[in-house]
Motif scaffolding. Structure first.
Motif, PDB file in Angstrom:
ATOM      1  N   HIS A  27      51.204 -54.069 -93.378  1.00  9.94           N
ATOM      2  CA  HIS A  27      51.909 -54.632 -92.222  1.00  9.94           C
ATOM      3  C   HIS A  27      50.981 -55.533 -91.407  1.00  9.94           C
ATOM      4  O   HIS A  27      51.400 -56.564 -90.893  1.00  9.94           O
ATOM      5  CB  HIS A  27      52.456 -53.507 -91.353  1.00  9.94           C
ATOM      6  CG  HIS A  27      53.186 -53.993 -90.150  1.00  9.94           C
ATOM      7  ND1 HIS A  27      54.422 -54.615 -90.225  1.00  9.94           N
ATOM      8  CD2 HIS A  27      52.856 -54.007 -88.828  1.00  9.94           C
ATOM      9  CE1 HIS A  27      54.804 -54.972 -89.015  1.00  9.94           C
ATOM     10  NE2 HIS A  27      53.868 -54.616 -88.154  1.00  9.94           N
ATOM     11  N   ASN A  28      49.731 -55.114 -91.295  1.00 10.78           N
ATOM     12  CA  ASN A  28      48.779 -55.881 -90.474  1.00 10.78           C
ATOM     13  C   ASN A  28      48.013 -56.930 -91.272  1.00 10.78           C
ATOM     14  O   ASN A  28      47.090 -57.551 -90.757  1.00 10.78           O
ATOM     15  CB  ASN A  28      47.827 -54.930 -89.754  1.00 10.78           C
ATOM     16  CG  ASN A  28      48.507 -54.252 -88.579  1.00 10.78           C
ATOM     17  OD1 ASN A  28      48.723 -54.872 -87.542  1.00 10.78           O
ATOM     18  ND2 ASN A  28      48.909 -53.004 -88.759  1.00 10.78           N
ATOM     19  N   LYS A  29      48.377 -57.083 -92.531  1.00 10.16           N
ATOM     20  CA  LYS A  29      47.818 -58.143 -93.383  1.00 10.16           C
ATOM     21  C   LYS A  29      46.280 -58.108 -93.450  1.00 10.16           C
ATOM     22  O   LYS A  29      45.595 -59.110 -93.243  1.00 10.16           O
ATOM     23  CB  LYS A  29      48.291 -59.517 -92.905  1.00 10.16           C
ATOM     24  CG  LYS A  29      49.828 -59.670 -92.878  1.00 10.16           C
ATOM     25  CD  LYS A  29      50.211 -61.121 -92.698  1.00 10.16           C
ATOM     26  CE  LYS A  29      51.673 -61.397 -92.435  1.00 10.16           C
ATOM     27  NZ  LYS A  29      52.671 -60.740 -93.213  1.00 10.16           N
ATOM     28  N   LEU A  30      45.768 -56.920 -93.744  1.00  6.43           N
ATOM     29  CA  LEU A  30      44.304 -56.760 -93.821  1.00  6.43           C
ATOM     30  C   LEU A  30      43.823 -57.187 -95.218  1.00  6.43           C
ATOM     31  O   LEU A  30      43.557 -56.366 -96.092  1.00  6.43           O
ATOM     32  CB  LEU A  30      43.920 -55.310 -93.516  1.00  6.43           C
ATOM     33  CG  LEU A  30      44.358 -54.790 -92.139  1.00  6.43           C
ATOM     34  CD1 LEU A  30      43.923 -53.340 -91.927  1.00  6.43           C
ATOM     35  CD2 LEU A  30      43.795 -55.679 -91.015  1.00  6.43           C
ATOM     36  N   ASP A  31      43.707 -58.489 -95.387  1.00  9.75           N
ATOM     37  CA  ASP A  31      43.397 -59.000 -96.731  1.00  9.75           C
ATOM     38  C   ASP A  31      41.906 -58.925 -97.078  1.00  9.75           C
ATOM     39  O   ASP A  31      41.485 -59.409 -98.129  1.00  9.75           O
ATOM     40  CB  ASP A  31      43.933 -60.433 -96.903  1.00  9.75           C
ATOM     41  CG  ASP A  31      43.352 -61.406 -95.898  1.00  9.75           C
ATOM     42  OD1 ASP A  31      42.411 -61.036 -95.161  1.00  9.75           O
ATOM     43  OD2 ASP A  31      43.842 -62.557 -95.831  1.00  9.75           O
TER      44      ASP A  31
END
Ligand SMILES: Cc1ncc(C[n+]2csc(CCOP(=O)(O)OP(=O)(O)O)c2C)c(N)n1
Length: 470
Positions: A175-179
């Motif tokens: 959800h928080n786009k921790l790529d």
């Protein structure tokens, strides 16, 4: 990539695990043997950015062994790659007071980023490290200087993935786009008691994809495939965390048990001698060849040069940005305690409301404080005004919306605290603290400075309800 030397290193790492576990008749052979080829690429072919001479390098890649039972994986590779972990300590595996406890313990062993063993927690810790990395990059990188661009790796098996805490954290990361987060899933179709199909039937690739992750499935014994997957995961800043589903053979190298539940623990240790022969290892136990040591010395030399370049950049950044540099140091103001508002005992105010007032004051004095809530800011009162919301559009935000994921919140806060750059806090009703007990227990064992804000359950009446004195 020098597959020949990596293959030798993997064989010798397997040998160290076999010898250490055989010596104390205790431990888990399955993971260290099954993941040895992955370890060789991570530590010996540039998968991980690390400098064994500077284990606290702020911009190192972090590696969390979420399947902590496979601790000999970590100890073998830390030793081979030149961390401060002697062969003597590898021989002391599982002995009281050694640097090689049965499960990795934060603070006991140089290079161990997190205390792991309770399955699932390490995945949550890795999400916390990833959050910390994103927050650090947003706060401290400037147009002229990149100080933080690290990746976070966690190695886990089926067991971690079966745990609810991992599922909460995987959803949060997607959800928080921790790529900047890369999970390596040791997918060997085996757990402890049985083959994994006894207890699971989910499609891992489809599951991760549904959570907003990039998922790829590879042969976990194919050096080129591992290297390719790791390089691509690191290079792809597409807003998606990555999982590399590595199909491996548990206990690879001990034919009597490999690929079965008998390969998970120390069951294969009784076949140690034959296994060592089969692997082509010499009679000398705890063997690491000169060639392998020379290769890892070269890797260390290259990383020392990379480290030095970063140090130079860091020094220039510090000179150009003295305020940021002071903030990164994170020293607490001397007047912190006296600056906290005081309340008369007779004041008719809810303690959580007073807590909220204190939070605002502390947040002003301590910019490294981040403050999360499990969907209860309205009641826990710990929202930092003007702090912004952490998220893909604002990784510099100081308020972390954990959602209704208390256990995940605890594990993620632990990850932030392990990283040590920011001061983690999380809030919910005290009555739900038991939902996060596993993480709280680990925070205690690892002596982590996590702040918990547990308030009274207002049973849905909200801040204007009758419970004003609670
Ligand atoms: C919370 C928790 N429950 C149970 C255990 C005991 N345990 C250790 S390893 C393991 C099986 C894990 O299976 P998997 O992750 O597939 O590891 P592998 O068999 O591949 O080594 C279990 C049940 C644990 N360490 N933590």
């Amino acid at each position: 990539m020098q597959i020949d030397i990596l293959s030798q290193a993997a064989t010798q790492a397997r040998g160290l695990a076999i010898d250490a576990i055989h010596a104390c008749s205790s431990g888990h052979l399955g993971l260290p043997l099954g993941c040895a080829d992955i370890g060789a690429v991570l530590y010996g072919a540039g998968g991980l950015r690390y400098n064994p001479a500077a284990p606290q390098w702020l911009n190192r890649d972090r590696f969390v062994l979420s399947g902590g039972h496979g601790s000999m994986f970590l100890y073998s590779w830390l030793h081979i790659s030149g961390y401060h972990l002697s062969l003597e300590e590898v021989k002391n595996f599982r002995q009281l007071g050694s640097e090689t406890p049965g499960h990795p313990e934060f603070g006991d062993t140089v290079g161990v980023e997190a205390t792991t063993g309770p399955l699932g927690q390490g995945i949550g810790n890795a999400v916390g490290f990833a959050l910390s990395g994103k927050h650090a990059a947003a706060k401290f990188n400037t147009a002229d200087h990149t100080i933080f661009d690290q990746h976070i790796f966690a190695l886990h098996g089926d067991g971690c993935l079966q745990e609810g805490v991992a599922k909460e954290c995987i959803a949060f990361a997607g959800h928080n786009k921790l790529d900047n987060l890369i999970l390596i899933y040791d997918s060997n179709d085996v757990t402890l008691d049985a083959m994994a199909d006894q207890t699971q039937s989910e499609d891992a690739q489809a599951y991760f994809t549904s959570q907003g992750w990039d998922a790829v499935t590879i042969d976990g014994h194919d050096f080129a495939a591992i290297n390719d997957a790791v390089s691509k995961a690191k290079a792809n800043d597409n807003g998606k965390p990555k999982v590399i589903i590595a199909k491996t053979t548990i206990g690879k190298g001990i034919p009597e048990v490999e690929g079965t539940a008998a390969g998970h623990g120390e069951g294969g240790a009784k076949f140690a001698e034959a296994a060592r022969k089969g692997l082509g290892l010499p009679e000398e136990t705890f063997y690491v060849s000169d060639e392998v040591r020379a290769h890892f010395a070269d890797v260390a030399k290259a990383s020392a040069a990379e480290y030095q370049a970063w140090e130079d950049n860091f020094a220039a950044w510090s000179t150009a940005n003295p305020k940021l540099a002071a903030e990164l140091k994170g020293d607490l103001p001397a007047d912190l305690i006296s600056s906290i508002p005081e309340f008369d005992a007779g004041t008719n105010a809810a303690t959580r409301a007073s807590g909220g007032t204190v939070m605002q004051s502390v947040a002003q004095s301590v910019p490294s404080l981040v403050s999360g809530s499990a969907d209860l800011y309205g009641s826990t009162k710990n929202y930092i005004k003007d702090g912004g919301d952490f998220g893909p559009d604002n990784f510099g935000g100081r308020n972390i919306w954990f959602g209704i994921r208390e256990h995940g919140m605890g594990a993620i806060c632990n990850g932030i605290a392990y990283d040590g750059i920011f001061k983690a806090s999380g809030a919910t009703f005290l009555v739900f603290a038991d939902y996060m007990r596993g993480s709280i227990r680990l925070a205690s064992l690892a002596k982590l400075p996590v702040t918990y804000i547990f308030t009274h359950d207002s049973v849905g009446v909200g801040e204007d309800g009758p419970l004003t004195n609670q």
